[in-house]
Design a protein around this motif. Structure first.
Motif, PDB file in Angstrom:
ATOM      1  N   PRO A 183      -9.005 -10.529  -1.351  1.00 22.49           N
ATOM      2  CA  PRO A 183      -8.294  -9.260  -1.157  1.00 22.49           C
ATOM      3  C   PRO A 183      -7.987  -8.640  -2.507  1.00 22.49           C
ATOM      4  O   PRO A 183      -8.104  -9.282  -3.558  1.00 22.49           O
ATOM      5  CB  PRO A 183      -7.018  -9.691  -0.439  1.00 22.49           C
ATOM      6  CG  PRO A 183      -6.755 -11.073  -0.965  1.00 22.49           C
ATOM      7  CD  PRO A 183      -8.105 -11.690  -1.232  1.00 22.49           C
ATOM      8  N   ASP A 184      -7.577  -7.387  -2.502  1.00 25.26           N
ATOM      9  CA  ASP A 184      -7.094  -6.769  -3.734  1.00 25.26           C
ATOM     10  C   ASP A 184      -5.743  -7.370  -4.100  1.00 25.26           C
ATOM     11  O   ASP A 184      -4.907  -7.634  -3.226  1.00 25.26           O
ATOM     12  CB  ASP A 184      -6.969  -5.254  -3.539  1.00 25.26           C
ATOM     13  CG  ASP A 184      -6.624  -4.535  -4.823  1.00 25.26           C
ATOM     14  OD1 ASP A 184      -5.420  -4.439  -5.146  1.00 25.26           O
ATOM     15  OD2 ASP A 184      -7.542  -4.074  -5.527  1.00 25.26           O
ATOM     16  N   ALA A 203       0.804  -1.221   0.000  1.00 26.81           N
ATOM     17  CA  ALA A 203       0.000   0.000   0.000  1.00 26.81           C
ATOM     18  C   ALA A 203       0.839   1.273   0.000  1.00 26.81           C
ATOM     19  O   ALA A 203       0.331   2.340  -0.357  1.00 26.81           O
ATOM     20  CB  ALA A 203      -0.935   0.007   1.220  1.00 26.81           C
ATOM     21  N   GLY A 204       2.089   1.209   0.446  1.00 26.62           N
ATOM     22  CA  GLY A 204       2.956   2.383   0.404  1.00 26.62           C
ATOM     23  C   GLY A 204       2.697   3.410   1.480  1.00 26.62           C
ATOM     24  O   GLY A 204       3.235   4.519   1.416  1.00 26.62           O
ATOM     25  N   ASN A 225      -7.038  -0.009   0.286  1.00 21.43           N
ATOM     26  CA  ASN A 225      -6.573   1.138   1.070  1.00 21.43           C
ATOM     27  C   ASN A 225      -6.275   0.794   2.531  1.00 21.43           C
ATOM     28  O   ASN A 225      -5.332   1.312   3.124  1.00 21.43           O
ATOM     29  CB  ASN A 225      -7.576   2.300   0.978  1.00 21.43           C
ATOM     30  CG  ASN A 225      -8.939   1.943   1.496  1.00 21.43           C
ATOM     31  OD1 ASN A 225      -9.421   0.823   1.328  1.00 21.43           O
ATOM     32  ND2 ASN A 225      -9.601   2.896   2.133  1.00 21.43           N
ATOM     33  N   PHE A 226      -7.083  -0.093   3.129  1.00 22.93           N
ATOM     34  CA  PHE A 226      -6.769  -0.659   4.449  1.00 22.93           C
ATOM     35  C   PHE A 226      -6.859  -2.176   4.300  1.00 22.93           C
ATOM     36  O   PHE A 226      -7.788  -2.817   4.795  1.00 22.93           O
ATOM     37  CB  PHE A 226      -7.718  -0.119   5.518  1.00 22.93           C
ATOM     38  CG  PHE A 226      -7.408   1.295   5.917  1.00 22.93           C
ATOM     39  CD1 PHE A 226      -6.480   1.567   6.908  1.00 22.93           C
ATOM     40  CD2 PHE A 226      -8.008   2.361   5.260  1.00 22.93           C
ATOM     41  CE1 PHE A 226      -6.167   2.876   7.258  1.00 22.93           C
ATOM     42  CE2 PHE A 226      -7.706   3.666   5.598  1.00 22.93           C
ATOM     43  CZ  PHE A 226      -6.789   3.931   6.597  1.00 22.93           C
ATOM     44  N   ALA A 233      -8.755   7.040   2.370  1.00 22.55           N
ATOM     45  CA  ALA A 233      -9.621   6.436   3.375  1.00 22.55           C
ATOM     46  C   ALA A 233     -11.064   6.771   3.006  1.00 22.55           C
ATOM     47  O   ALA A 233     -11.363   7.917   2.633  1.00 22.55           O
ATOM     48  CB  ALA A 233      -9.287   6.961   4.774  1.00 22.55           C
ATOM     49  N   CYS A 234     -11.939   5.790   3.109  1.00 21.63           N
ATOM     50  CA  CYS A 234     -13.336   6.023   2.734  1.00 21.63           C
ATOM     51  C   CYS A 234     -13.939   7.177   3.521  1.00 21.63           C
ATOM     52  O   CYS A 234     -14.800   7.899   3.010  1.00 21.63           O
ATOM     53  CB  CYS A 234     -14.151   4.759   2.975  1.00 21.63           C
ATOM     54  SG  CYS A 234     -13.639   3.340   1.998  1.00 21.63           S
TER      55      CYS A 234
END
Length: 539
Positions: free
Chosen positions: A202-203, A117-118, A178-179, A307-308
């Motif tokens: 998962p992604d 995710a960096g 993202n998380f 983040a959503c």
């Protein structure tokens, strides 16, 4: 730091990135080997995973075929029958052990999160803590929430009903990038506690940390096969994944959420969807600016804006607008000087998840700039640091014809506006199709509650950006309008993974029609009985 070199055992992976010492070729091989995917000539080409900071190759992630997903559900359902037969206390004992494992392995979890995710080390460690928090909450509450309940039947004393909550069976959890650790595992934990099996997708970009979480749950004592992982793109695996499940938990975009919801509806299964947001923050004229600036910096730029529930629109009372903007820009410029790519705590601002996401963010900013918005700071990619870095960006003069005004940018970009009074602030904040999160800043808490009562949002924070609501694991969290259906956390976050069963018991036959009594008389007797029970509060 150590460079991973392929060995004979892992020659197919051939990782080349420079990674933390804890992340070895053997670990990557073990994790990717957990994916339900065929091998041989009929297998799908693997997904090449990269380290976000450098773009260097880390490993190859197997991709699941429809038949692999079908087999994963078969294995999961077989294990679920044993798992559901365990007493709840025995299932909870697994999560007592898991809680300690997740805390003990926090550094490795953070490494794996950062690789895919960096994000900064701080954000990665904070993300790793979400799972133990969720586990701890349900260890305290699951017995109360899931216990059978006795209720009165239609006729007091002689009838009784019992409410039971039974696992749905096999739950599909579709997690975002993202998380990737927190959402994948925290959404799966209550499903497992309730007695279900889980099939997780998962992604691709961020699968390693989720796979490690699954491994830790097995180490804690989950029955083998109960928690399956499938990988692939949404169009490739989504239909088979949803079609094989008894319930779907999805976190992602509103557009994809509609597709998931439609298919779940066709299959007559339930779903819980946490979707997009265009989240507003209102800064009233009595707000403490020191607190509001600090809160805005995290709410806007934490996780590089990915983040959503993060803030993309800030409405500031006209009396303090200029000072707020000056201080926000200065703080964003300071944060921009602390961008970095490292597996330590030095950088305070990290990367976007991919070059594709950077292109989306840049497109929104460039569109606003071209149409007359002012870029006070940021607005540039930073290829000198890495392939997906973008500076913290503050805009004003954003108008409705600009993409950033209405669409979710999902990056380190915020637009600031002035308002005259509370009515205007509420109207502007609510002027969106979304309703996931909102934030109000004021030193008058009663005033803040009055504003909160008028906002159209599933999560509303007073004197905070989004942490206060999301971290409150006892309280359900979800979106309204186009931001979702259903909730995570709280009692509802566990109950949604169960079917409620109503068992009625008749001790004396009083419900059937009475022989030889005219029906007109039975009606009068029934109505009189209903009135009596209401007056005496028996029913």
């Amino acid at each position: 730091m150590s460079t991973i070199h392929a060995t004979d055992e892992t020659a197919a992976i051939q990782p080349t990135a420079t990674l933390p010492p804890r992340i070895t070729a053997a670990l990557i091989a073990r994790l990717t080997g957990m994916v339900a995917a065929g091998s041989g000539t009929d297998s799908r080409p693997p997904f090449p995973m990269t380290e976000v900071y450098t773009g260097a190759h880390v490993g190859d992630l197997p991709q699941s075929r429809p038949e692999d997903i079908t087999e994963a559900f078969a294995v999961a359902r077989a294990a679920q029958r044993e798992w559901a037969s365990w007493p709840l206390r025995r299932r909870l004992a697994v999560f007592e052990r898991a809680h300690e494992l997740f805390l003990r392995e926090g550094e490795t979890i953070a490494d794996l999160i950062q690789i895919g995710a960096g994000k900064t080390r701080r954000m990665a460690l904070e993300e790793s803590c979400d799972v133990p928090m969720v586990i701890s909450h349900y260890l305290k509450t699951a017995r109360r929430v899931l216990r059978p309940r006795r209720h009165g039947g239609p006729v007091p004393l002689v009838t009784t009903s019992f409410e039971e909550h039974r696992p749905k069976g096999a739950v599909a959890v579709i997690a975002p990038w993202n998380f990737p650790f927190a959402i994948a595992i925290s959404d799966s934990v209550p499903a497992l506690i309730a007695g279900n099996a889980v099939v997780l997708k998962p992604d691709n970009k961020t699968a390693l940390c989720a796979l490690f979480g699954v491994e830790l749950l097995y180490r804690a004592g989950l029955p083998r096969g109960l928690f399956q992982v499938v990988c692939g793109t949404g169009p490739d695996v989504g239909p088979t994944l949803i079609g094989g499940s008894d319930f779907v938990m999805f976190t992602g975009s509103t557009a994809t959420g509609r597709v998931v919801g439609e298919q779940a509806g066709r299959n007559l299964i339930g779903c819980s969807l946490e979707l997009g947001g265009k989240n507003p923050m209102i800064v009233l004229d009595d707000a403490n600016l020191d607190d509001a600036i600090a809160g805005a910096m995290f709410a806007v730029f934490g996780n590089s804006g990915q983040a959503c529930m993060h803030i993309e629109r800030i409405y500031v009372h006209e009396r303090i607008h200029d000072e707020f903007l000056r201080r926000l820009v200065a703080a964003a410029e300071e944060l921009g000087s602390k961008i970095g790519a490292a597996y330590d705590y030095a950088p305070e601002f990290g990367s976007l998840v991919s070059a594709d996401q950077l292109a989306r963010v840049a497109e929104h900013v460039d569109d606003a700039r071209a149409k007359g918005a002012t870029v006070h700071t940021g607005g540039r990619a930073r290829p000198d640091i890495g392939p997906a870095f973008y500076e913290p960006t503050v805009l004003t003069g954003v108008t409705p014809d600009m993409v950033h005004a209405k669409a979710e940018t999902f990056g380190p970009v915020v637009s600031v506006y002035a308002f005259r009074d509370e009515d205007e602030a509420v109207r502007l904040a609510n002027d969106t199709d979304y309703g996931l999160n909102a934030s109000v800043w004021t030193t008058d808490l009663a005033r803040g509650r009055r504003i909160a009562d008028r906002l159209e949002s599933g999560n509303i924070n007073i004197n905070d950006g989004f942490v206060a609501t999301y971290s409150a694991k006892s309280t359900p969290s979800g979106g309204v309008k186009q931001s979702g259906v259903g909730n995570r956390h709280g009692d509802q976050g566990l109950m949604k993974y169960t079917d409620t069963v109503n068992i009625g018991v008749v001790k004396l036959q009083v419900l059937a029609a009475r022989a030889r009594l005219p029906y007109e008389m039975q009606v009068k007797t029934t109505l009189a009985t209903l009135r009596l029970m209401r007056r005496t509060r028996l029913r």
